[in-house]
Design a protein around this motif. Structure first.
Motif, PDB file in Angstrom:
ATOM      1  N   GLU A 125       0.838  -1.203   0.000  1.00  0.00           N
ATOM      2  CA  GLU A 125       0.000   0.000   0.000  1.00  0.00           C
ATOM      3  C   GLU A 125       0.875   1.256   0.000  1.00  0.00           C
ATOM      4  O   GLU A 125       0.591   2.215  -0.713  1.00  0.00           O
ATOM      5  CB  GLU A 125      -0.919  -0.005   1.224  1.00  0.00           C
ATOM      6  CG  GLU A 125      -1.954  -1.112   1.181  1.00  0.00           C
ATOM      7  CD  GLU A 125      -2.685  -1.288   2.492  1.00  0.00           C
ATOM      8  OE1 GLU A 125      -3.928  -1.424   2.443  1.00  0.00           O
ATOM      9  OE2 GLU A 125      -2.045  -1.293   3.559  1.00  0.00           O
ATOM     10  N   HIS A 126       1.942   1.236   0.809  1.00  0.00           N
ATOM     11  CA  HIS A 126       2.865   2.367   0.807  1.00  0.00           C
ATOM     12  C   HIS A 126       3.569   2.492  -0.546  1.00  0.00           C
ATOM     13  O   HIS A 126       3.835   3.599  -1.013  1.00  0.00           O
ATOM     14  CB  HIS A 126       3.888   2.244   1.931  1.00  0.00           C
ATOM     15  CG  HIS A 126       3.365   2.730   3.248  1.00  0.00           C
ATOM     16  ND1 HIS A 126       2.846   3.997   3.426  1.00  0.00           N
ATOM     17  CD2 HIS A 126       3.290   2.127   4.455  1.00  0.00           C
ATOM     18  CE1 HIS A 126       2.469   4.139   4.684  1.00  0.00           C
ATOM     19  NE2 HIS A 126       2.719   3.021   5.323  1.00  0.00           N
ATOM     20  N   ALA A 127       3.857   1.361  -1.172  1.00  0.00           N
ATOM     21  CA  ALA A 127       4.485   1.399  -2.497  1.00  0.00           C
ATOM     22  C   ALA A 127       3.547   2.056  -3.515  1.00  0.00           C
ATOM     23  O   ALA A 127       3.979   2.878  -4.328  1.00  0.00           O
ATOM     24  CB  ALA A 127       4.873  -0.008  -2.952  1.00  0.00           C
ATOM     25  N   ALA A 128       2.287   1.704  -3.465  1.00  0.00           N
ATOM     26  CA  ALA A 128       1.315   2.300  -4.391  1.00  0.00           C
ATOM     27  C   ALA A 128       1.185   3.806  -4.154  1.00  0.00           C
ATOM     28  O   ALA A 128       1.186   4.601  -5.106  1.00  0.00           O
ATOM     29  CB  ALA A 128      -0.038   1.616  -4.243  1.00  0.00           C
ATOM     30  N   ILE A 129       1.096   4.197  -2.890  1.00  0.00           N
ATOM     31  CA  ILE A 129       1.013   5.629  -2.566  1.00  0.00           C
ATOM     32  C   ILE A 129       2.294   6.336  -2.975  1.00  0.00           C
ATOM     33  O   ILE A 129       2.262   7.434  -3.542  1.00  0.00           O
ATOM     34  CB  ILE A 129       0.711   5.818  -1.072  1.00  0.00           C
ATOM     35  CG1 ILE A 129      -0.721   5.356  -0.782  1.00  0.00           C
ATOM     36  CG2 ILE A 129       0.924   7.264  -0.635  1.00  0.00           C
ATOM     37  CD1 ILE A 129      -1.037   5.193   0.678  1.00  0.00           C
ATOM     38  N   GLY A 130       3.441   5.713  -2.694  1.00  0.00           N
ATOM     39  CA  GLY A 130       4.723   6.301  -3.073  1.00  0.00           C
ATOM     40  C   GLY A 130       4.867   6.441  -4.578  1.00  0.00           C
ATOM     41  O   GLY A 130       5.406   7.437  -5.072  1.00  0.00           O
ATOM     42  N   ALA A 131       4.392   5.450  -5.317  1.00  0.00           N
ATOM     43  CA  ALA A 131       4.475   5.508  -6.779  1.00  0.00           C
ATOM     44  C   ALA A 131       3.620   6.645  -7.324  1.00  0.00           C
ATOM     45  O   ALA A 131       4.075   7.429  -8.173  1.00  0.00           O
ATOM     46  CB  ALA A 131       4.031   4.173  -7.378  1.00  0.00           C
ATOM     47  N   LEU A 132       2.410   6.754  -6.830  1.00  0.00           N
ATOM     48  CA  LEU A 132       1.500   7.807  -7.296  1.00  0.00           C
ATOM     49  C   LEU A 132       1.983   9.190  -6.864  1.00  0.00           C
ATOM     50  O   LEU A 132       2.074  10.110  -7.682  1.00  0.00           O
ATOM     51  CB  LEU A 132       0.091   7.545  -6.767  1.00  0.00           C
ATOM     52  CG  LEU A 132      -0.988   8.530  -7.176  1.00  0.00           C
ATOM     53  CD1 LEU A 132      -1.157   8.530  -8.693  1.00  0.00           C
ATOM     54  CD2 LEU A 132      -2.295   8.182  -6.502  1.00  0.00           C
ATOM     55  N   CYS A 133       2.292   9.322  -5.596  1.00  0.00           N
ATOM     56  CA  CYS A 133       2.758  10.598  -5.063  1.00  0.00           C
ATOM     57  C   CYS A 133       4.083  11.000  -5.720  1.00  0.00           C
ATOM     58  O   CYS A 133       4.288  12.160  -6.070  1.00  0.00           O
ATOM     59  CB  CYS A 133       2.935  10.473  -3.558  1.00  0.00           C
ATOM     60  SG  CYS A 133       3.567  11.945  -2.776  1.00  0.00           S
ATOM     61  N   GLY A 134       4.973  10.019  -5.899  1.00  0.00           N
ATOM     62  CA  GLY A 134       6.255  10.292  -6.548  1.00  0.00           C
ATOM     63  C   GLY A 134       6.083  10.751  -7.985  1.00  0.00           C
ATOM     64  O   GLY A 134       6.762  11.680  -8.432  1.00  0.00           O
ATOM     65  N   ALA A 135       5.169  10.123  -8.702  1.00  0.00           N
ATOM     66  CA  ALA A 135       4.925  10.519 -10.093  1.00  0.00           C
ATOM     67  C   ALA A 135       4.397  11.949 -10.173  1.00  0.00           C
ATOM     68  O   ALA A 135       4.844  12.748 -11.005  1.00  0.00           O
ATOM     69  CB  ALA A 135       3.942   9.550 -10.745  1.00  0.00           C
ATOM     70  N   LEU A 136       3.468  12.273  -9.282  1.00  0.00           N
ATOM     71  CA  LEU A 136       2.925  13.628  -9.250  1.00  0.00           C
ATOM     72  C   LEU A 136       4.013  14.638  -8.866  1.00  0.00           C
ATOM     73  O   LEU A 136       4.151  15.684  -9.500  1.00  0.00           O
ATOM     74  CB  LEU A 136       1.755  13.703  -8.269  1.00  0.00           C
ATOM     75  CG  LEU A 136       1.069  15.052  -8.131  1.00  0.00           C
ATOM     76  CD1 LEU A 136       0.501  15.512  -9.470  1.00  0.00           C
ATOM     77  CD2 LEU A 136      -0.032  14.973  -7.089  1.00  0.00           C
ATOM     78  N   ALA A 137       4.794  14.309  -7.850  1.00  0.00           N
ATOM     79  CA  ALA A 137       5.858  15.217  -7.406  1.00  0.00           C
ATOM     80  C   ALA A 137       6.928  15.388  -8.477  1.00  0.00           C
ATOM     81  O   ALA A 137       7.431  16.495  -8.691  1.00  0.00           O
ATOM     82  CB  ALA A 137       6.473  14.704  -6.106  1.00  0.00           C
ATOM     83  N   VAL A 138       7.287  14.315  -9.166  1.00  0.00           N
ATOM     84  CA  VAL A 138       8.270  14.418 -10.254  1.00  0.00           C
ATOM     85  C   VAL A 138       7.734  15.337 -11.347  1.00  0.00           C
ATOM     86  O   VAL A 138       8.452  16.202 -11.858  1.00  0.00           O
ATOM     87  CB  VAL A 138       8.622  13.020 -10.821  1.00  0.00           C
ATOM     88  CG1 VAL A 138       9.305  13.130 -12.170  1.00  0.00           C
ATOM     89  CG2 VAL A 138       9.508  12.259  -9.850  1.00  0.00           C
TER      90      VAL A 138
END
Length: 134
Positions: A5-18
């Motif tokens: 779940e943290h990986a999914a949030i990190g992937a989404l949040c990371g993509a938006l932040a990038v």
């Protein structure tokens, strides 16, 4: 919250932040930043083992997880069955995030801000899960 779940949030949040923070960077730089965010969003939870050690005086939780990594990722609810650490782990994440941002700021403003965003999303997800469970 579980690692996937943290990986999914990190992937989404990371993509938006990038997308928002790394304009003008190469694809490989963006990919490296996103990968860093994904790893940070999952592996910041390793502090749970330090907290368990501080509370129990034993590294047995860590040694068991290292000996049985599949179990540690698939049966996360049973990794710390008798250690209460809700507020401790949230406070630890905030301290780690703040320290990380302070350490990275002289090296890279982008990396410091990106780290802050990823850790913020992680802590927020943990808080929301605690509210849901309560």
């Amino acid at each position: 919250m579980r690692s996937h779940e943290h990986a999914a949030i990190g992937a989404l949040c990371g993509a938006l932040a990038v997308t928002l923070l790394a304009r003008g960077r190469s694809f490989l730089e963006k990919l490296a930043l996103w990968t860093y965010g994904l790893l940070l969003s999952v592996f910041i939870d390793l502090d749970h083992f330090v907290i368990a050690r501080a509370k129990t005086g034993s590294w047995s939780y860590l040694t068991r997880a290292v000996r049985h990594p599949v179990w540690a990722f698939t049966e996360q609810e049973s990794v710390f069955p008798d250690v209460e650490m809700k507020l401790d782990r949230l406070a630890s994440h905030v301290l780690i995030g703040g320290g990380l941002v302070l350490a990275l700021r002289p090296l890279s403003r982008l990396l410091a801000v990106f780290s802050a965003v990823v850790v913020y999303a992680h802590v927020l997800a943990d808080l929301l899960r605690e509210i849901e469970v309560a």
